[in-house]
Design a protein around this motif. Structure first.
Motif, PDB file in Angstrom:
ATOM      1  N   TYR A  54      30.786  40.339  29.404  1.00 45.51           N
ATOM      2  CA  TYR A  54      29.773  40.735  28.434  1.00 45.51           C
ATOM      3  C   TYR A  54      29.648  42.261  28.447  1.00 45.51           C
ATOM      4  CZ  TYR A  54      25.284  40.764  25.934  1.00 45.51           C
ATOM      5  OH  TYR A  54      24.272  40.980  25.017  1.00 45.51           O
ATOM      6  N   GLY A  55      29.890  42.871  27.311  1.00 47.97           N
ATOM      7  CA  GLY A  55      29.935  44.328  27.228  1.00 47.97           C
ATOM      8  C   GLY A  55      31.315  44.900  27.461  1.00 47.97           C
ATOM      9  N   LEU A  56      32.268  44.060  27.850  1.00 45.80           N
ATOM     10  CA  LEU A  56      33.641  44.488  28.116  1.00 45.80           C
ATOM     11  C   LEU A  56      34.629  43.682  27.277  1.00 45.80           C
ATOM     12  CD1 LEU A  56      33.392  44.694  32.014  1.00 45.80           C
ATOM     13  CD2 LEU A  56      33.438  46.628  30.414  1.00 45.80           C
ATOM     14  N   GLY A  69      36.982  28.977  28.348  1.00 47.09           N
ATOM     15  CA  GLY A  69      36.386  30.227  28.804  1.00 47.09           C
ATOM     16  C   GLY A  69      37.159  31.419  28.295  1.00 47.09           C
ATOM     17  N   ALA A  70      36.794  32.590  28.809  1.00 51.31           N
ATOM     18  CA  ALA A  70      37.459  33.836  28.440  1.00 51.31           C
ATOM     19  C   ALA A  70      38.227  34.356  29.642  1.00 51.31           C
ATOM     20  CB  ALA A  70      36.433  34.864  27.977  1.00 51.31           C
ATOM     21  N   ARG A  71      39.383  34.958  29.372  1.00 41.33           N
ATOM     22  CA  ARG A  71      40.221  35.482  30.436  1.00 41.33           C
ATOM     23  C   ARG A  71      40.371  37.002  30.267  1.00 41.33           C
ATOM     24  NH1 ARG A  71      43.716  32.329  33.166  1.00 41.33           N
ATOM     25  NH2 ARG A  71      44.061  30.930  31.393  1.00 41.33           N
ATOM     26  N   ILE A  73      38.400  42.086  28.203  1.00 40.41           N
ATOM     27  CA  ILE A  73      38.793  40.763  27.736  1.00 40.41           C
ATOM     28  C   ILE A  73      40.235  40.785  27.220  1.00 40.41           C
ATOM     29  CG2 ILE A  73      38.118  40.971  25.316  1.00 40.41           C
ATOM     30  CD1 ILE A  73      37.241  38.043  27.605  1.00 40.41           C
ATOM     31  N   ALA A  74      40.941  39.675  27.428  1.00 40.83           N
ATOM     32  CA  ALA A  74      42.330  39.589  26.963  1.00 40.83           C
ATOM     33  C   ALA A  74      42.556  38.374  26.077  1.00 40.83           C
ATOM     34  CB  ALA A  74      43.291  39.549  28.145  1.00 40.83           C
ATOM     35  N   CYS A 121      43.201  38.082  22.213  1.00 46.25           N
ATOM     36  CA  CYS A 121      42.247  38.689  21.283  1.00 46.25           C
ATOM     37  C   CYS A 121      41.759  40.020  21.841  1.00 46.25           C
ATOM     38  CB  CYS A 121      41.059  37.762  21.035  1.00 46.25           C
ATOM     39  SG  CYS A 121      40.108  37.351  22.511  1.00 46.25           S
ATOM     40  N   GLY A 122      41.205  40.836  20.949  1.00 52.88           N
ATOM     41  CA  GLY A 122      40.668  42.125  21.362  1.00 52.88           C
ATOM     42  C   GLY A 122      39.196  42.054  21.719  1.00 52.88           C
TER      43      GLY A 122
END
Length: 327
Positions: free
Chosen positions: A151-153, A226-228, A235-236, A248-249
């Motif tokens: 979050y924020g990154l 989830g997010a990796r 984030i990638a 994704c960006g």
């Protein structure tokens, strides 16, 4: 509805910041401001310049604390939020009638006759003629692995705040139904490569699906795992169950943003269907002597707007106090 500006005029002599009225519970200040973000600090600045006796309560836990920079704030675009708060506190130092109490919070508030009595988490108390709530909101980050961590990154809730930095990248809209439809189309301002990830059945109508397709927005209904993250601690990708991982960006989510403090509701303020405190005009609520500024209210939740609302509240509060003290 009774507004503080319409209060019956007092026969008391006008007060100066150094002329504090003694009460059973200690000093009675002109104003207590709860919250020290752009709204609270700007209100304190206006009131300090009006020679008002002000106490600002700062919990030290801002809504945008996870953000690396705030945007859309003329002359401060790209400034880290905590740095902006530090600059604001420094600018209050020349005004001796303004004091800050940092790293504590209000745990209870009671409205009495022409006053508010507050109890702080550190056990101290504050009494003031007028109370301004600039306590902000809390964003509910999706409970998925990686979302809170990044979050924020790379995981964000406001494209106006962070869309530019990820322009022309693959942008994920994490939501469903009409909200997801609208968020995905909004992201087209910053990129032509937008993917709506609904984490299950989309809840979209045929007309909404057609509009998304016409505007080049892909829809993935697979459950989100989830997010990796990738190199550099940002984030990638977003990971699914039963569907290929998507690089994704940035991921933009849409969720409820709750009132950070229950004080407004406990003191009798009306809330609209979005959870925002209703104002009767110029930051005043229907509770006499109680004002609100910043994200507590509805509308545009940008730092510069919060600062402007703080200035509006400061002027309205000074006018109310002045009217009350005139013979």
């Amino acid at each position: 509805m009774l507004r503080c500006q319409q209060r019956e005029r007092s026969t008391a002599a006008p007060r100066s910041p150094g002329d504090i009225v003694a009460t059973d519970s200690g000093e009675l200040h002109d104003v207590c401001i709860v919250g020290a973000g752009p709204a609270g600090l700007n209100a304190a600045l206006i009131l300090g310049r009006c020679r008002r006796d002000v106490v600002v309560i700062d919990s030290g836990k801002p809504r945008n604390g996870a953000s690396r920079a705030l945007h859309g704030f003329l002359s401060r675009d790209g400034t880290p939020p905590l740095e902006l708060r530090a600059l604001g506190r420094a600018e209050l130092e020349p005004y001796p009638s303004v004091q800050l109490r940092q790293n504590t919070a209000v745990v209870a508030a009671r409205r009495g006759e022409n006053r508010f009595d507050l109890t702080l988490a550190d056990g101290s108390t504050v009494a003031a003629r007028i109370l301004l709530l600039a306590t902000g909101r809390i964003d509910l980050v999706p409970e998925k692995p990686g979302f809170r961590e990044y979050y924020g990154l790379g995981v964000f809730h406001c494209p106006y705040c962070d869309g530019w930095e990820h322009r022309d990248e693959t942008l994920v809209a994490y939501s469903s139904g009409e909200t997801g439809h609208d968020l995905a189309l909004d992201l087209r301002v910053w990129s032509r490569d937008v993917v709506l990830c609904t984490d299950g059945p989309s809840g979209l109508t045929p007309a909404q699906l057609r509009k998304l397709a016409l505007n080049g927005v892909r829809v993935i209904e697979a459950p989100v795992v989830g997010a990796r993250g990738g190199t550099g601690g940002v984030i990638a990708s977003i990971v699914f169950e039963g569907h290929p991982e998507l690089s994704c960006g940035a991921i933009f989510f849409s969720s409820d943003c709750l009132q950070k403090s229950p004080l407004a509701e406990e003191l009798g303020c009306d809330l609209d269907d979005t959870g925002s405190v209703r104002c009767t005009g110029h930051a005043a609520t229907q509770v006499p002597g109680l004002y609100v500024a910043g994200n507590v209210r509805g509308g545009v939740h940008l730092a510069i707007v919060a600062a402007a609302e703080g200035a509006e509240a400061g002027m309205a509060i000074n006018n109310a106090l002045h009217e009350a003290d005139l013979k």
